[in-house]
Design an enzyme around this catalytic site. Sequence first.
Site, PDB file in Angstrom:
ATOM      1  N   ALA A  76       0.835  -1.207   0.000  1.00  0.00           N
ATOM      2  CA  ALA A  76       0.000   0.000   0.000  1.00  0.00           C
ATOM      3  C   ALA A  76       0.866   1.252   0.000  1.00  0.00           C
ATOM      4  O   ALA A  76       2.041   1.231   0.382  1.00  0.00           O
ATOM      5  CB  ALA A  76      -0.919   0.003   1.217  1.00  0.00           C
ATOM      6  N   GLY A 119       0.001  -5.658   0.190  1.00  0.00           N
ATOM      7  CA  GLY A 119      -1.065  -5.610  -0.797  1.00  0.00           C
ATOM      8  C   GLY A 119      -0.667  -6.219  -2.123  1.00  0.00           C
ATOM      9  O   GLY A 119      -1.511  -6.757  -2.841  1.00  0.00           O
ATOM     10  N   GLU A 122      -1.250  -9.829  -1.667  1.00  0.00           N
ATOM     11  CA  GLU A 122      -2.699 -10.051  -1.628  1.00  0.00           C
ATOM     12  C   GLU A 122      -3.304  -9.940  -3.026  1.00  0.00           C
ATOM     13  O   GLU A 122      -4.209 -10.699  -3.386  1.00  0.00           O
ATOM     14  CB  GLU A 122      -3.346  -9.052  -0.674  1.00  0.00           C
ATOM     15  CG  GLU A 122      -2.983  -9.323   0.789  1.00  0.00           C
ATOM     16  CD  GLU A 122      -3.394  -8.208   1.716  1.00  0.00           C
ATOM     17  OE1 GLU A 122      -4.062  -8.506   2.720  1.00  0.00           O
ATOM     18  OE2 GLU A 122      -3.051  -7.033   1.448  1.00  0.00           O
ATOM     19  N   GLU A 142       2.997  -6.405   7.209  1.00  0.00           N
ATOM     20  CA  GLU A 142       2.227  -5.300   7.777  1.00  0.00           C
ATOM     21  C   GLU A 142       2.412  -5.157   9.284  1.00  0.00           C
ATOM     22  O   GLU A 142       2.311  -4.037   9.818  1.00  0.00           O
ATOM     23  CB  GLU A 142       0.733  -5.495   7.467  1.00  0.00           C
ATOM     24  CG  GLU A 142       0.341  -5.209   6.029  1.00  0.00           C
ATOM     25  CD  GLU A 142       0.420  -6.437   5.140  1.00  0.00           C
ATOM     26  OE1 GLU A 142      -0.163  -6.405   4.050  1.00  0.00           O
ATOM     27  OE2 GLU A 142       1.081  -7.425   5.539  1.00  0.00           O
TER      28      GLU A 142
END
Length: 268
Positions: A76, A119, A122, A142
């Site tokens: 992110a 991310g 993911e 994270e």
Amino acid sequence: MPEHAASARDDPTAPPVRYEVREHVAVITISRPAARNALSTQVLRGLSSGLDQAEADRDVRAVVLTGGARIFASGADVRELRATSPADYVQSERLAAWLRFARFPKPSVAAVAGYVLGGGCELAMTCDFVVAADNAVLGQPEIRLGILPGAGGTQRWARVAGRFRAAELVLSGRTIGAWTAQTIGLVSHVVPAECVVEAGIAMARSVAVHSPIAARLAKAALRASEELPLTGGLDHERALLATLLSTEDHVEGIDAFLEKRPARFSGR
């Protein structure tokens, strides 16, 4: 992982996501190299738009998501994340984009290289196949930022690798290489970095030669296995097969097999 903030070196006039079609395969490329392809809202919007375009195009039978041979996505955009409140997150365009990725109905391949973190990891796991460069580094770091994966990292890792391996990655924040990721089942193939995009396209084309409606319904059946108990999954599978038995493609596929010729699937 959300390790890298947006950089002023990014060209503000350049699109952060590129879209092209190559012989029934849409190639969607994250192109924000100065920020290590951090997944800003603008990038997520571009990816979502690309998937919309691919879904609407009958000529597109499969999709490749990539960032090129050097990096996939570092996670992110932490500057955006730092300013996001709980209320903003629940109603955000970012959340809507992630739901879009998970529900994309056509077969998809992630062709990943370099950083595949947070991310980025993911995003790869929303696809049906992951082809990794030998320089790929994957993980969910994270926890180092005092947060947890919020786009499927805890859930999909546990389904791919098992709860204990998922806990090791999510709770420690450590990363793994492409070969280890292949061993635990996340990565389908590992290839030299300079070949990763073409390898992803080749994988997508191996699907695109088949009936597009059969591929979509087979994907739906596979995804349902993550949600349904076995009995319900088998019922769903049989219902989808019954749907395919009403299509022109199923007649063409069987006729082509019996006549020993390549099938000419129309998607009807």
